[in-house]
Design an enzyme around this catalytic site. Structure first.
Site, PDB file in Angstrom:
ATOM      1  N   TRP A 177      19.005  66.307 -19.313  1.00  0.00           N
ATOM      2  CA  TRP A 177      19.087  66.152 -17.859  1.00  0.00           C
ATOM      3  C   TRP A 177      19.878  64.932 -17.414  1.00  0.00           C
ATOM      4  O   TRP A 177      20.098  64.750 -16.220  1.00  0.00           O
ATOM      5  CB  TRP A 177      17.684  66.103 -17.262  1.00  0.00           C
ATOM      6  CG  TRP A 177      16.693  65.316 -18.070  1.00  0.00           C
ATOM      7  CD1 TRP A 177      15.737  65.821 -18.903  1.00  0.00           C
ATOM      8  CD2 TRP A 177      16.574  63.891 -18.152  1.00  0.00           C
ATOM      9  NE1 TRP A 177      15.024  64.804 -19.482  1.00  0.00           N
ATOM     10  CE2 TRP A 177      15.504  63.609 -19.051  1.00  0.00           C
ATOM     11  CE3 TRP A 177      17.243  62.820 -17.560  1.00  0.00           C
ATOM     12  CZ2 TRP A 177      15.110  62.307 -19.357  1.00  0.00           C
ATOM     13  CZ3 TRP A 177      16.860  61.524 -17.873  1.00  0.00           C
ATOM     14  CH2 TRP A 177      15.798  61.277 -18.765  1.00  0.00           C
ATOM     15  N   HIS A 215      16.948  70.364 -24.349  1.00  0.00           N
ATOM     16  CA  HIS A 215      16.047  69.238 -24.551  1.00  0.00           C
ATOM     17  C   HIS A 215      15.399  69.391 -25.915  1.00  0.00           C
ATOM     18  O   HIS A 215      14.690  70.360 -26.178  1.00  0.00           O
ATOM     19  CB  HIS A 215      14.990  69.241 -23.442  1.00  0.00           C
ATOM     20  CG  HIS A 215      14.186  67.979 -23.359  1.00  0.00           C
ATOM     21  ND1 HIS A 215      13.487  67.466 -24.415  1.00  0.00           N
ATOM     22  CD2 HIS A 215      14.003  67.118 -22.327  1.00  0.00           C
ATOM     23  CE1 HIS A 215      12.875  66.356 -24.036  1.00  0.00           C
ATOM     24  NE2 HIS A 215      13.190  66.117 -22.774  1.00  0.00           N
ATOM     25  N   ASN A 237       2.171  65.842 -12.286  1.00  0.00           N
ATOM     26  CA  ASN A 237       3.178  65.441 -13.274  1.00  0.00           C
ATOM     27  C   ASN A 237       4.271  64.642 -12.602  1.00  0.00           C
ATOM     28  O   ASN A 237       4.922  65.125 -11.679  1.00  0.00           O
ATOM     29  CB  ASN A 237       3.801  66.699 -13.911  1.00  0.00           C
ATOM     30  CG  ASN A 237       4.775  66.364 -15.025  1.00  0.00           C
ATOM     31  OD1 ASN A 237       4.353  65.984 -16.112  1.00  0.00           O
ATOM     32  ND2 ASN A 237       6.070  66.452 -14.743  1.00  0.00           N
ATOM     33  N   GLU A 238       4.449  63.400 -13.031  1.00  0.00           N
ATOM     34  CA  GLU A 238       5.598  62.591 -12.602  1.00  0.00           C
ATOM     35  C   GLU A 238       5.750  62.531 -11.079  1.00  0.00           C
ATOM     36  O   GLU A 238       6.775  62.929 -10.527  1.00  0.00           O
ATOM     37  CB  GLU A 238       6.887  63.097 -13.253  1.00  0.00           C
ATOM     38  CG  GLU A 238       6.856  62.956 -14.769  1.00  0.00           C
ATOM     39  CD  GLU A 238       8.073  63.591 -15.455  1.00  0.00           C
ATOM     40  OE1 GLU A 238       8.850  64.270 -14.767  1.00  0.00           O
ATOM     41  OE2 GLU A 238       8.227  63.407 -16.673  1.00  0.00           O
ATOM     42  N   GLU A 244       4.963  61.049 -22.546  1.00  0.00           N
ATOM     43  CA  GLU A 244       6.105  61.831 -23.050  1.00  0.00           C
ATOM     44  C   GLU A 244       7.088  60.853 -23.683  1.00  0.00           C
ATOM     45  O   GLU A 244       7.566  59.936 -23.025  1.00  0.00           O
ATOM     46  CB  GLU A 244       6.806  62.591 -21.912  1.00  0.00           C
ATOM     47  CG  GLU A 244       5.894  63.565 -21.184  1.00  0.00           C
ATOM     48  CD  GLU A 244       6.616  64.359 -20.089  1.00  0.00           C
ATOM     49  OE1 GLU A 244       7.860  64.270 -20.000  1.00  0.00           O
ATOM     50  OE2 GLU A 244       5.929  65.042 -19.315  1.00  0.00           O
ATOM     51  N   GLU A 272      15.456  73.326 -19.378  1.00  0.00           N
ATOM     52  CA  GLU A 272      15.601  72.281 -20.407  1.00  0.00           C
ATOM     53  C   GLU A 272      15.901  72.846 -21.780  1.00  0.00           C
ATOM     54  O   GLU A 272      15.365  72.385 -22.777  1.00  0.00           O
ATOM     55  CB  GLU A 272      14.315  71.429 -20.438  1.00  0.00           C
ATOM     56  CG  GLU A 272      14.083  70.671 -19.147  1.00  0.00           C
ATOM     57  CD  GLU A 272      12.810  69.822 -19.151  1.00  0.00           C
ATOM     58  OE1 GLU A 272      11.989  70.002 -20.069  1.00  0.00           O
ATOM     59  OE2 GLU A 272      12.647  69.003 -18.235  1.00  0.00           O
ATOM     60  N   GLN A 273      16.806  73.814 -21.835  1.00  0.00           N
ATOM     61  CA  GLN A 273      17.072  74.485 -23.113  1.00  0.00           C
ATOM     62  C   GLN A 273      17.684  73.558 -24.155  1.00  0.00           C
ATOM     63  O   GLN A 273      17.534  73.781 -25.346  1.00  0.00           O
ATOM     64  CB  GLN A 273      17.977  75.696 -22.880  1.00  0.00           C
ATOM     65  CG  GLN A 273      17.314  76.731 -22.000  1.00  0.00           C
ATOM     66  CD  GLN A 273      18.219  77.893 -21.654  1.00  0.00           C
ATOM     67  OE1 GLN A 273      19.071  78.271 -22.443  1.00  0.00           O
ATOM     68  NE2 GLN A 273      18.047  78.449 -20.470  1.00  0.00           N
ATOM     69  N   CYS A 296       5.247  68.836  -0.111  1.00  0.00           N
ATOM     70  CA  CYS A 296       5.192  67.615   0.677  1.00  0.00           C
ATOM     71  C   CYS A 296       3.811  66.999   0.479  1.00  0.00           C
ATOM     72  O   CYS A 296       2.791  67.682   0.656  1.00  0.00           O
ATOM     73  CB  CYS A 296       5.437  67.960   2.149  1.00  0.00           C
ATOM     74  SG  CYS A 296       5.226  66.567   3.264  1.00  0.00           S
ATOM     75  N   ARG A 325      10.706  72.490  -9.428  1.00  0.00           N
ATOM     76  CA  ARG A 325       9.349  71.955  -9.488  1.00  0.00           C
ATOM     77  C   ARG A 325       9.200  70.845  -8.449  1.00  0.00           C
ATOM     78  O   ARG A 325      10.166  70.446  -7.826  1.00  0.00           O
ATOM     79  CB  ARG A 325       9.028  71.435 -10.884  1.00  0.00           C
ATOM     80  CG  ARG A 325       9.952  70.322 -11.361  1.00  0.00           C
ATOM     81  CD  ARG A 325       9.489  69.813 -12.749  1.00  0.00           C
ATOM     82  NE  ARG A 325      10.363  68.742 -13.204  1.00  0.00           N
ATOM     83  CZ  ARG A 325      10.184  68.042 -14.327  1.00  0.00           C
ATOM     84  NH1 ARG A 325       9.153  68.313 -15.123  1.00  0.00           N
ATOM     85  NH2 ARG A 325      11.019  67.080 -14.674  1.00  0.00           N
TER      86      ARG A 325
END
Ligand SMILES: [Zn+2]
Ligand SMILES: [Zn+2]
Ligand SMILES: [Zn+2]
Lengths: 640, 640, 640
Positions: A323, A366, A143-144, A315, A363-364, A109, A105
């Site tokens: 992670w 998470h 996002n982020e 979040e 992210e299994q 640029c 993700r």
């Protein structure tokens, strides 16, 4: 302001037939907000120009009818694979010159104008379709930003726009050459077109070159975000939000925040202690399953400033994540503690990430509020507890703390560019200042260097502020605020050169920093009366009164009635002394808290949080291990 | 020889109206030399072919008329940006294949012939213009060859010239294949054009390939420098100088030195202790603000050899610097100590870097003799002290020390290519030998492996000398010098293969190194009677007498009357024993000095320097902490 | 089976006139096998298509007539330089996108079809020429697949074939998108042609993508090898062998082994302890000159499984090597011990690498059985000792150990892709299990996850087995074998997603792994009664009986009669408890061995080996330091 609870949800990950039941369980748990959509571009537009949004219509409908307010995320952090075929040069390029490929993700640029147009296209389309939807009550852009080191790109697109940015900033290349001191090593340019990005140079590039590039890159993030906010503003007046990350210093969050209504951040206390805090091993061990006792509060206060008073946790860690280098599980109580602490610092919404654990993708492991197989995970009951307690609270969003701490992104860039001592780090320095204020029991407001109104602050700390704006000093004078400057405050100009007449250049504070020393780990200089300087020591001269001296007799803290200057990085003991002296000077009372415990006062509310795993006493109140006690006017109204 | 003091100055950095006052203050401080010009190409030739030298004419005039002698630097270490437009392929390429971009300095590949022509052009022009100038009294070529890892370039230019160099060295590719043992893994070539540079191979390349590349790269530096010296020789007979760096092993300094009149080096005692010496943490802490007590002396002795007796310190640290990982400030007295120590080792000139601290560019925190705002910095008075004391000294430049230590660049390349033990390092080994000699109170001459006349040396040490030249052994025999060889001396041929009949192949010394062991940190083998071997241990056989044995009974030092062989890397205790035995054998008296203190004898002068921060007694003389005591014929003539 | 001794020999490295004498000395030392040819392509075909094999004919003749059996190596690990001119894109590409250049060995990409054809050409030619030669008694394909990280290549060739492989595996890109969960971050593809190799992504790629790439890359190694075995099978029925490396997990050795008759490996006990075992410093120090006491045995047992009972040591360390970070020499006795231990585990041949130390190339310090100057090196006598003892032994190649340990390459790939805790490593986990079984005195068989017949095994351990094949569980049931699963067993599907109904999904074992924690070094969770969990801890629920609990009360070992599940990584004490409990449960008797000593039982033979440097007692038998004692029916028949 009445705080509420939310959750992050991915309808595209689950069969449509369980959406209803999911929504029902959310509401049952006291959840009021649900964020969706931010990674779903490939489901919305699986092939270029062919839009499939009926599923999203239905998802919003299901959630909204169940009683939830939807936060609609723009999906621009995850452009689909076909986008790369369309714009092969949209990928960011790392400092080694390698394109950062598709497959995870944030693969874009910020300077690629073609991609910006694609983003405008999708945001316009979503804005038109959903801004009038009664269930859509807020928007999240992208996002982020900056996560995974994505602010800096050494692409051709970035080089082209950097040159344009330089031309605007300097007007002529001669002005630039002078501003940067390019004569130093014959680094002058004949035209803007000769200026490259400052990577892969033989030895370190001109720090002025790097600082300009960092400013540019930060401006690009703001410009990228502004494309989305300008479109959404045309369609909606619900709040526009971005979810920032923790200890993310790549771009100026205040600049991006200026285009938003609400700041939010993604709070992963245990992950961040493992992956981005430079705490000692002992500290990491003591708070392994709790997170650092100050890191969340620091960011809460920071993002309250970024959001000009309005902020959320978008979040919130709900259990172990996947992670960080190591991923322990929270101790019982911590999921609730984190939520309530956010509320103590003024969060309007605490939104847990994520509803159900994902059985596929990156992210299994998470945690979610549910296990992947649908059973309740431990975080769910704690989130529900937060929702219950929140219902009884009303937070005064306008209350000011007695002390301000200046936080400034360009200073982080400056000292990262030339740390002078390998372990000199702006975040570390400001965070250590914040920790010392909190050990003394104070609530703190974080303010940008552009702050002008300091009324209400008896004390303002500005450690490591690279360049001191005159308006800040004036603001402190007007408000009668004691400014504590240094170390390394006012050390350079905006163009990264030494200021002309000594530093810091504060009227009425007669101090010169004649020279500086960086000290390797383990080397300290003892201060007479207790404490020591580590990492960084300045040799001070000038007529200001000496308030603290090294055992060698050299001054290390000097000052007048309105401004003090601290000529070194204090250890914990010295920080406690400095804070104590400054508080005494301005008439504030130090009220120390036990190890692991922290106090946050807002209006008539006092929150006592306990990050340690055993109960503690604070001024007669018992706070359970991993627990929170909330007092109103000194009377306990809730505890966990 | 009468030593003097100098300074490095950048008229292009300062308004012209302060040049006069700067020059006056230099002279007032006792400074006689001033180096200028070496980074000023962009000011000289701002656009290609358009020369602007009037400012330089005036600067030389101002300095010269004030009474200063000018060292004119050629500006080839910092080609202007337009040069890269003209020769895009002139940039060096790193081992990963990335071009090393413009934006700092030393951004050129030594093998690029177009850039060599540009250098010839500027040197010719400057030579013509300034060689007859009465104030220009010496020349410096380029600046710090090899600094920032710039010797090795994996560019196309380097590959082309490497092939040509190989064709000259080997004549035919079959000869090369045999010499390198390319049959080993089917690595043979059919033509020189197939030979690539030895980077990015799957596993380590043939060491013979690497060693040839290292020889080539070193030759390129010498050839690059020679372009300049050949031009300047046509115009001037003032001394031609280059300023080498510390612990810079990338090219053979003796080869470059053969084209120069004077060697010089840039001595940054505190910076080098932080960034390039592998000392223990305790050692780094004890000498944090002084520098290692042997590192300066080692390089002084090395560059005295490189300059065939004539050498300078071109840049002397004047206070804290900015480029090391940590940059503490010198203790009071050290700036003077360093200067006087250089003079003790025969420096003709000690030149401080730099006159005034720069307020812009990469070195803003690098101290000068003045602060950026023009006030005297602490180093100025100490430099003045050096000038005063120097005036009373006359150094016998021809005096020989009683002991020689062989230093050989190709050996450094060989053991870097195949260390066999991860921490085996040639500099570390020779430096440890030097330290042991100095702990025993001896003055030392460093000599190249090509030395033939060893007359006057009672003892010569040649640890780790990869290949032993026959002439060196013959020289020792002729002079009656005891050669102490090993460990790892004579271990390979010039083509990096095992020597045919055992090693080291020294007539009359009957020893075989049957096999070798490298030992991880912490693993030692005790020697009977005290001390131990660490890092490296050889299994010796043959008929030579055993002089020292391991506790296991295996020989570790063997020898005859004329040559000894040491079969391992000694720890400090063992080094002291070996030096003691060898000194005793040749009739030299060990005169140990206290920790941190060192002795240098030259002619009838004896310099006692004290790197520790407290005073010490040496044979009845007190030497102050960070101080120097100078005796002539045993009588103190100066102290700091 | 009668074990024998061999040696690796390079006739191309030596003058032809010493071949006879070399062969005579080999035979005199008891050597029966000699491997040649595997690096000699450039001598065979110095220019494309021009074959020079007469020297090889003569070498085989000389060796064969002396009484030696020749193992003929195909030279495909070292294609000559001209091959790169012919196929410039045959070089593998590293994860940064750089081609891995010619100049050492293994410089090819497994996916380059042009190079495969070249390999087919040389193997066909050698097969035709030598398969009928009476002295050629075995063949080796290539050399050390995967060594120097050569399995994974990010070349265009690999990308093309990966897409083809994916198309075969998944049929349609929609199936792939679903299987990989590409919806997670909008990672879906519209066609196979969009799928790139999973390097250089912004953050970690989808683990399903990586796992597919790892499977593909492993399949490519098998396919590459199969080209050679299919050709050789047409010509010969002598055994086809490959020599694998130690701790090489890049490809599935069982898959490659399926095309071979005999597995072999290259055993470098001291080199591997230095360069690839993650032992503690104390362990590395205690076995510095011996190697880890279990590492050889582990690989012997592993390759016995890979060879379906038939296996060799193709290269046995004969003295100090050169390629590890540190290279100490073996203690006297170890060269013999290693050889005899291999025989204890069923090696048909123990072949020492190499006959004579090479004086050129990359391995000049690598010991041989002879020194480079022809004298006997210490290893020769020890190899001869092995040959003597071997002559008196007959090993039952069909005997089964009482305990099986499952080893599975895809599990190593899975946990390397997402370790979840930075130090989680599949090899470490299975090796720790093996060590615990050996401390308890057991002999062990390693089996693949595809094993179906477990008859004879009372106990089978399957720690960290990513996906549990149903046939394995069924095999255990059929055989009445107690399966000990976990930690992390059955945690993912073959497509790297969470299994649908909790895990591990074993009928009759009612356990859920609700969530997992990874723990940083030093963090442990004590188990009631002794021992602790480190690195990894699982939260278990379900109805299975708790066999061991944490001190917190949480279950950590649960089970029923047929299967147990272990919910964490045990420390040594806990492993000993778990093994003891499992052994007791199935009626096996623990017979602990002293530190450093190990037992291997096969048929009526019992081998006691002692890796420590002092003698130990084992059930009444004394085993010398670095010695071996062999019992038959309890009576000593040989000792070293
Ligand atoms: Zn600190
Ligand atoms: Zn050492
Ligand atoms: Zn472990």
């Amino acid at each position: 302001m009445k705080p509420t609870v939310g959750v992050c949800y991915y309808p595209e990950h689950w069969p449509e037939d369980i959406w209803h039941e999911d929504a029902r369980r959310m509401v049952e748990a006291g959840i009021e907000w649900v964020r969706i959509g931010e990674f779903a571009w490939s489901r919305m537009e699986a092939t270029p120009g062919v839009w499939t949004l009926d599923w999203l219509d239905r998802a919003i409908d299901v959630l909204g009818r169940a009683g939830l307010k939807v936060i609609m995320g723009t999906p621009t952090a995850t452009p689909p694979r076909w986008m790369i075929d369309k714009h092969p040069d949209m990928l960011a390029v790392d400092a080694n010159g390698n394109a950062r490929k598709f497959g995870s993700r944030r693969h874009y640029c910020f300077s690629h104008m073609g991609y910006r147009e694609e983003c405008a296209r999708v945001v316009e389309l979503l804005g038109v379709r959903y801004s009038k939807n009664p269930f859509v009550a807020a928007w999240q852009t992208d996002n982020e930003y900056g996560c995974h080191d994505t602010t800096l790109s050494y692409s051709d697109a970035a080089q082209t726009r950097f040159r344009e940015w330089l031309a605007v900033r300097y007007g002529s290349v001669d002005v630039l050459n002078d501003a940067w001191g390019n004569i130093f090593w014959s680094m002058g340019y004949n035209s803007f077109d000769q200026i490259e990005l400052p990577n892969l140079t033989v030895t370190e590039p001109n720090p002025a070159h790097v600082l300009a590039f960092r400013r540019f890159a930060s401006d690009e993030v703001a410009a990228f975000n502004r494309v989305q906010t300008e479109i959404l503003r045309k369609h909606t007046d619900t709040p526009l939000i971005h979810n920032y990350m923790g200890r993310e210093l790549g771009f100026d969050h205040f600049d991006v925040g200026a285009d938003l209504d609400v700041a939010s951040w993604d709070s992963y206390p245990i992950g961040f202690l493992s992956d981005r805090l430079d705490a000692s091993e002992a500290q990491k061990s003591a708070y392994l399953r709790q997170g650092d006792p100050d890191n969340q509060a620091f960011h809460h206060d920071l993002y309250r400033a970024v959001g000009r008073g309005r902020w959320w946790v978008m979040e919130q860690q709900p259990g172990p994540v996947n992670w960080a280098p190591y991923n322990p599980a929270p101790l019982p109580g911590m999921v609730a503690l984190w939520g309530l602490e956010a509320i103590a610092h003024g969060a309007e919404v605490v939104s847990y990430f994520r509803w159900r654990q994902a059985p596929f993708g990156q992210e299994q492991y998470h945690a979610g509020l549910l296990y992947a197989d649908d059973r309740d995970a431990p975080g769910l009951a704690e989130a529900q507890k937060v929702a219950e307690i929140a219902r009884g609270l009303d937070i005064d969003a306008d209350a000011r703390a007695p002390i301000a701490l200046v936080f400034d992104y360009p200073s982080a860039w400056a000292w990262h560019t030339q740390p002078q001592g390998a372990d000199f780090d702006y975040f570390h320095l400001t965070f250590a200042t914040y920790k010392a204020l909190r050990r003394a029991g104070f609530s703190v407001d974080i303010v940008p260097a552009s702050a002008q109104d300091l009324s209400g602050y008896k004390l303002a700390m500005a450690p490591g502020l690279a360049t001191i704006p005159e308006a800040l000093i004036q603001g402190a004078k007007d408000a009668g605020t004691l400014m504590v400057l240094g170390p390394r405050t006012g050390a350079i100009t905006e163009e990264y050169s030494l200021p002309p007449r000594g530093r810091p250049d504060v009227e009425g504070l007669d101090v010169y920093v004649d020279r500086v020393e960086s000290l390797p780990p383990g080397q300290t200089e003892a201060v007479a009366g207790g404490g020591a300087v580590c990492h960084w020591l300045e040799e001070l001269s000038g007529g200001a009164d000496a308030l603290l001296k090294l055992e060698t007799g050299a001054s290390v803290l000097v000052g007048d009635q309105q401004a003090w200057y601290l000529g070194g990085v204090p250890d914990e003991n010295l920080w406690d002394r400095v804070i104590g002296m400054a508080a005494g000077h301005v008439g504030l009372t130090v009220r120390p808290v036990p190890v692991g415990a922290r106090r946050r006062e807002v209006g008539d509310l006092e929150f006592l949080v306990n990050y340690s795993d055993h109960s503690v006493e604070i001024e007669g109140e018992t706070v359970a291990g991993c627990g929170v006690t909330i007092l109103r006017g000194g009377v306990c109204i809730a505890r966990t």
